[in-house]
Scaffold this motif. Structure first.
Motif, PDB file in Angstrom:
ATOM      1  N   LYS A   1      81.742  25.856 117.964  1.00 22.67           N
ATOM      2  CA  LYS A   1      81.780  24.392 117.854  1.00 22.67           C
ATOM      3  C   LYS A   1      80.459  23.797 118.335  1.00 22.67           C
ATOM      4  O   LYS A   1      79.889  22.926 117.673  1.00 22.67           O
ATOM      5  N   GLU A   2      79.973  24.280 119.456  1.00 23.10           N
ATOM      6  CA  GLU A   2      78.694  23.802 119.985  1.00 23.10           C
ATOM      7  C   GLU A   2      77.553  24.104 119.026  1.00 23.10           C
ATOM      8  O   GLU A   2      76.667  23.279 118.821  1.00 23.10           O
TER       9      GLU A   2
ATOM     10  N   LYS B   1      84.693  27.722 121.208  1.00 19.21           N
ATOM     11  CA  LYS B   1      83.862  26.682 121.827  1.00 19.21           C
ATOM     12  C   LYS B   1      82.384  26.904 121.517  1.00 19.21           C
ATOM     13  O   LYS B   1      81.653  25.959 121.230  1.00 19.21           O
TER      14      LYS B   1
END
Length: 135
Positions: free
Chosen positions: A127-128, A124
């Motif tokens: 991805k950010e 995550k």
């Protein structure tokens, strides 16, 4: 009688050595410790594949950023350094987690679950990071 016991022991040893097929597992309701461990290891494998895919995307985004900024590879190089450090942290952190059941049958399950959880979090984060870089 003795042959039957040997055959039974051999069958159990084979099952333990090779484990149940992943298709046979119900990871929504694992029953035995072996099933729980197998499910956590499968979850770890899935998380690792997702991390590797996202890492490639994020690394490409940072390489593009380096080109756009005319930098000498600074962003991509920093990501590689951070990822290596994160992997060392993850492995050490999860080794510590395993000490809750050190030497017991739960230890591998705890370690695999820890690795899966931290790997999901890292995916995550990557991805950010890629999204903030325009990808």
């Amino acid at each position: 009688m003795r042959v039957s016991l040997c055959l039974l022991a051999s069958g159990i040893a084979t099952f333990i050595a090779f484990g149940a097929n992943a298709e046979d597992l119900d990871c929504n309701n694992p029953v035995t410790q072996a099933d729980m461990t197998a499910c956590e290891r499968a979850r770890q494998e899935t998380a690792d594949k997702a991390l590797n895919a996202q890492y490639k995307i994020t690394r490409a985004a940072l390489a593009t950023l380096d080109k756009d900024l005319g930098a000498d590879g600074g962003a991509e190089k920093a990501l590689v350094k951070a990822q290596r450090a994160w992997m060392d942290f993850r492995d050490a952190e999860c080794e510590v987690t395993g000490f809750q059941a050190r030497g017991g049958t739960m230890e591998p399950m705890l370690v695999a679950g820890c690795i899966a959880g931290l790997t999901d979090q890292r995916t995550k984060q990557l991805k950010e990071l890629a999204e903030t870089m325009g990808n």
